[in-house]
Design a protein around this motif. Structure first.
Motif, PDB file in Angstrom:
ATOM      1  N   PRO A  23      41.440  48.006  81.161  1.00 17.21           N
ATOM      2  CA  PRO A  23      40.538  48.655  82.817  1.00 17.21           C
ATOM      3  C   PRO A  23      41.711  49.615  83.133  1.00 17.21           C
ATOM      4  N   VAL A  57      33.790  47.359  77.485  1.00 16.52           N
ATOM      5  CA  VAL A  57      33.303  46.356  78.366  1.00 16.52           C
ATOM      6  C   VAL A  57      32.181  45.453  77.654  1.00 16.52           C
ATOM      7  N   TYR A  76      33.134  41.757  76.434  1.00 20.60           N
ATOM      8  CA  TYR A  76      32.261  40.627  76.788  1.00 20.60           C
ATOM      9  C   TYR A  76      31.647  39.774  76.051  1.00 20.60           C
ATOM     10  N   VAL A 102      26.404  48.658  83.304  1.00 19.07           N
ATOM     11  CA  VAL A 102      27.616  49.215  82.441  1.00 19.07           C
ATOM     12  C   VAL A 102      27.250  50.430  82.234  1.00 19.07           C
ATOM     13  N   SER A 153      37.240  45.432  85.717  1.00 15.18           N
ATOM     14  CA  SER A 153      37.438  44.558  84.595  1.00 15.18           C
ATOM     15  C   SER A 153      35.756  44.162  83.865  1.00 15.18           C
ATOM     16  N   VAL A 154      35.880  43.383  83.167  1.00 15.71           N
ATOM     17  CA  VAL A 154      34.882  42.821  82.428  1.00 15.71           C
ATOM     18  C   VAL A 154      34.228  42.035  83.355  1.00 15.71           C
ATOM     19  N   PHE A 174      32.253  43.873  86.220  1.00 19.08           N
ATOM     20  CA  PHE A 174      31.063  44.175  85.927  1.00 19.08           C
ATOM     21  C   PHE A 174      30.178  42.931  85.794  1.00 19.08           C
TER      22      PHE A 174
END
Length: 274
Positions: free
Chosen positions: A147, A157, A161, A209, A248-249, A252
């Motif tokens: 990020p 992302v 994930y 996203v 960051s993931v 989200f």
């Protein structure tokens, strides 16, 4: 290259650098009884070194001429599936296996289909232990980006994930025939048994996203205004004036779960009125 003429429509650039192949085999570290599938074996540069170390190998190849050349080898340990990898049901390779057996996937992926192919494979993530891919260097950089970097985006992302993502090593154009016009790299993806940050609804996450990165120069407040208000974003501990690449993931997932909860509450209220 055994007088074979590569086909542009299949994005064929065959790996022929033995030092790269040895390094990749070392990274894969194949074991005899593992269930390994190679996507796009080409003329077998990686295929046959793998077969020297394992009991059997499944390969997925769309090019009939390549298939014919592989069949000429008459190797009883080689199982050839002449299909488009984008349409292949990888679960069929586990039909006769115990429930705890998982696939290991390897391949020099055609650059023109690498991203949709990765997303297709992620649909089978619960049946896959890991994936080692040769990809365009730019794509590997995007997938493994942190990020805050300019290369961090929707692809970063969503793949992060679902998987632990590792940039293994760089591969130059001279390692292929014909040499591509871009640099390459080896990527390792290891699907999480359970994502570190769990989305309530992964389709919601994907949509949010995509929307957040739809116009990279705009802020979350602008890009997400049809999904979340600035106040709702701020209540999640996230500055709505930030751009998507700064999140960051985990951030989200947090926003996705808020948005999906809001939508669920609205649906519940509508159902109660009926």
């Amino acid at each position: 290259m055994q007088d074979y003429k590569t086909k542009k429509r299949f994005g064929q650039h065959f790996l022929n650098d033995h030092s790269v192949i040895e390094k990749l085999i070392y990274e894969i570290n194949p074991k005899p009884n593992e269930k390994i599938v190679e996507i796009g074996p080409g003329l077998g540069a990686l295929t046959f070194p793998l077969l020297d170390k394992i009991d059997s190998l499944n390969v997925v190849e769309i090019d009939r001429d390549v298939i014919a050349r592989l069949q000429q080898k008459n190797n009883p340990k080689l199982n050839i599936h002449g299909v488009d990898a984008l349409k292949f049901d990888f679960r069929t390779l586990l039909q006769d296996e115990s429930s705890d057996t998982k696939l290991r996937v390897v391949g020099n992926l055609p650059y023109n289909i690498s991203t949709p192919l990765i997303f297709h494979l992620l649909e089978y993530r619960h049946q896959i232990s890991d994936m080692h891919f040769m990809l365009q260097n730019e794509v590997v950089n995007r997938i493994t980006a942190d990020p805050g970097s300019k290369t961090f985006g929707r692809l970063s992302v969503m793949v992060q994930y679902f998987c632990n993502c590792e940039y293994l090593f760089f591969v130059g154009p001279e390692s292929f025939s014909p040499p591509p016009k871009v640099d390459s790299a080896i990527l390792k993806l290891t699907p999480w048994d359970k994502p570190p940050h769990q989305a309530n609804d992964e389709e919601h996450l994907s949509r949010l996203v995509a929307q957040a990165f739809s116009m990279r120069r705009k802020t979350l407040r602008n890009n997400l205004k049809k999904m979340l208000t600035a106040e709702q974003i701020e209540a999640a501990g996230i500055d709505p004036s930030l751009r998507a690449e700064s999140l960051s993931v985990k951030d989200f997932v947090t926003l996705s779960n808020i948005e999906s909860n809001i939508e669920s509450n609205i649906e519940s209220k509508n159902d109660s009125k009926k």
